[in-house]
Design a protein around this motif. Sequence first.
Motif, PDB file in Angstrom:
ATOM      1  N   CYS A   1     104.319   3.976 -13.453  1.00 44.83           N
ATOM      2  CA  CYS A   1     103.868   3.011 -14.464  1.00 44.83           C
ATOM      3  C   CYS A   1     102.807   3.668 -15.352  1.00 44.83           C
ATOM      4  O   CYS A   1     101.991   4.458 -14.885  1.00 44.83           O
ATOM      5  CB  CYS A   1     103.308   1.753 -13.806  1.00 44.83           C
ATOM      6  N   LYS A   2     102.808   3.292 -16.630  1.00 50.01           N
ATOM      7  CA  LYS A   2     101.942   3.949 -17.598  1.00 50.01           C
ATOM      8  C   LYS A   2     100.548   3.342 -17.691  1.00 50.01           C
ATOM      9  O   LYS A   2      99.638   3.939 -18.262  1.00 50.01           O
ATOM     10  CB  LYS A   2     102.601   3.929 -18.979  1.00 50.01           C
ATOM     11  N   THR A   3     100.380   2.127 -17.203  1.00 49.53           N
ATOM     12  CA  THR A   3      99.056   1.507 -17.099  1.00 49.53           C
ATOM     13  C   THR A   3      99.056   0.622 -15.859  1.00 49.53           C
ATOM     14  O   THR A   3     100.095   0.399 -15.229  1.00 49.53           O
ATOM     15  CB  THR A   3      98.709   0.593 -18.302  1.00 49.53           C
TER      16      THR A   3
ATOM     17  N   ALA B   1      88.167   3.014 -10.678  1.00 50.01           N
ATOM     18  CA  ALA B   1      87.605   4.226 -10.088  1.00 50.01           C
ATOM     19  C   ALA B   1      88.676   5.195  -9.600  1.00 50.01           C
ATOM     20  O   ALA B   1      88.461   6.418  -9.595  1.00 50.01           O
ATOM     21  CB  ALA B   1      86.671   3.854  -8.933  1.00 50.01           C
ATOM     22  N   HIS B   2      89.823   4.678  -9.206  1.00 50.99           N
ATOM     23  CA  HIS B   2      90.847   5.536  -8.602  1.00 50.99           C
ATOM     24  C   HIS B   2      92.056   5.794  -9.495  1.00 50.99           C
ATOM     25  O   HIS B   2      92.858   6.693  -9.218  1.00 50.99           O
ATOM     26  CB  HIS B   2      91.309   4.936  -7.279  1.00 50.99           C
ATOM     27  N   ALA B   3      92.207   5.019 -10.557  1.00 50.20           N
ATOM     28  CA  ALA B   3      93.404   5.150 -11.404  1.00 50.20           C
ATOM     29  C   ALA B   3      93.338   6.388 -12.290  1.00 50.20           C
ATOM     30  O   ALA B   3      92.281   6.758 -12.793  1.00 50.20           O
ATOM     31  CB  ALA B   3      93.574   3.914 -12.271  1.00 50.20           C
ATOM     32  N   LYS B   4      94.496   7.010 -12.464  1.00 52.34           N
ATOM     33  CA  LYS B   4      94.627   8.140 -13.379  1.00 52.34           C
ATOM     34  C   LYS B   4      95.382   7.731 -14.646  1.00 52.34           C
ATOM     35  O   LYS B   4      95.700   8.564 -15.484  1.00 52.34           O
ATOM     36  CB  LYS B   4      95.331   9.301 -12.682  1.00 52.34           C
ATOM     37  N   VAL B   5      95.681   6.442 -14.760  1.00 56.70           N
ATOM     38  CA  VAL B   5      96.308   5.880 -15.961  1.00 56.70           C
ATOM     39  C   VAL B   5      95.363   4.823 -16.510  1.00 56.70           C
ATOM     40  O   VAL B   5      94.451   4.361 -15.802  1.00 56.70           O
ATOM     41  CB  VAL B   5      97.690   5.259 -15.644  1.00 56.70           C
TER      42      VAL B   5
ATOM     43  N   LYS C   1      97.835   1.368  -6.915  1.00 59.68           N
ATOM     44  CA  LYS C   1      98.147   2.771  -6.591  1.00 59.68           C
ATOM     45  C   LYS C   1      99.651   2.960  -6.435  1.00 59.68           C
ATOM     46  O   LYS C   1     100.214   3.973  -6.906  1.00 59.68           O
ATOM     47  CB  LYS C   1      97.432   3.163  -5.294  1.00 59.68           C
ATOM     48  N   GLN C   2     100.329   2.009  -5.810  1.00 58.68           N
ATOM     49  CA  GLN C   2     101.778   2.115  -5.641  1.00 58.68           C
ATOM     50  C   GLN C   2     102.495   2.117  -6.988  1.00 58.68           C
ATOM     51  O   GLN C   2     103.427   2.901  -7.213  1.00 58.68           O
ATOM     52  CB  GLN C   2     102.288   0.957  -4.771  1.00 58.68           C
ATOM     53  N   LEU C   3     102.058   1.256  -7.893  1.00 56.02           N
ATOM     54  CA  LEU C   3     102.669   1.179  -9.217  1.00 56.02           C
ATOM     55  C   LEU C   3     102.416   2.447 -10.023  1.00 56.02           C
ATOM     56  O   LEU C   3     103.295   2.936 -10.737  1.00 56.02           O
ATOM     57  CB  LEU C   3     102.140  -0.053  -9.965  1.00 56.02           C
TER      58      LEU C   3
END
Length: 271
Positions: free
Chosen positions: A161-163, A188-192, A154-156
Amino acid sequence: MNKKNNEDSLIISDKKFKSRLMIGTGKYKNIQEAIKSIEASKTSIVTVAIRRTHYAKKMGKSNLIDGLNWKKLWLLPNTAGCETAEEAIRIAILAKEINKRIGQIDNNFIKLEVISDSKYLLPDPIGTLKAAEYLVNQEFSVLPYIYPDPILAKQLEDIGCKTIMPLGSPIGSGQGLKNLHNIQTIIAHAKVPVIVDAGIGTTSEANQAMEIGASAILLNTAIAKSKNPPLMADAMRLAVISGRKCCLSGKMSRKKQADASSPDNGILKLI
């Protein structure tokens, strides 16, 4: 999925890629075997260790970069071998020059690896975060390789960061998805895009990673160290496609007991 043309492209930093299988370039017996495997995989993205390539060039030796068709492939330079954030940043800057040399002037991708532990080859979370923040500010598209830590992921993502590239298990171990729950949490939480990187040894493991929602797979050793690398590359290609389709189709829910396929009513009773 784009219903209009049935397209299901992998999108990273607004760039579209047809294949969701990324291929590494180390550990092959020779350059010819690597090229054949890459062709069999039908990959769109090939990752190359810039330190190794730079060293080969200085020694006057041929390297894989010179043998691939970069009009059909996208180079993902990586900072493998870097033990500190500072080293990784220097290699990333060098990578941009290599991208220009092969004609990919707009390629600002970098696979960020900061690994200070030479025994277990686990990524350094603090060094990775530090280098990622600097490189993002320098307008790199950063693809960070990490231990599957949802908080770090999440911090990255938050810094741009793009992935996110969590490991399935240690590099080259072939142990499969040892951190399945954490990877699922990141997905589940990533938008990338979330790309499972390292540890996958078999097609079933690659398939499983895609089934749980990974956007792509990056692997090397499973292909390079098999008895027939081009054949294994093709097998991994099919596994990734199959797993992706399973994920998109929505698998059935599990039940504790049997559930007959045929209806109870209308059964022919024998007298």
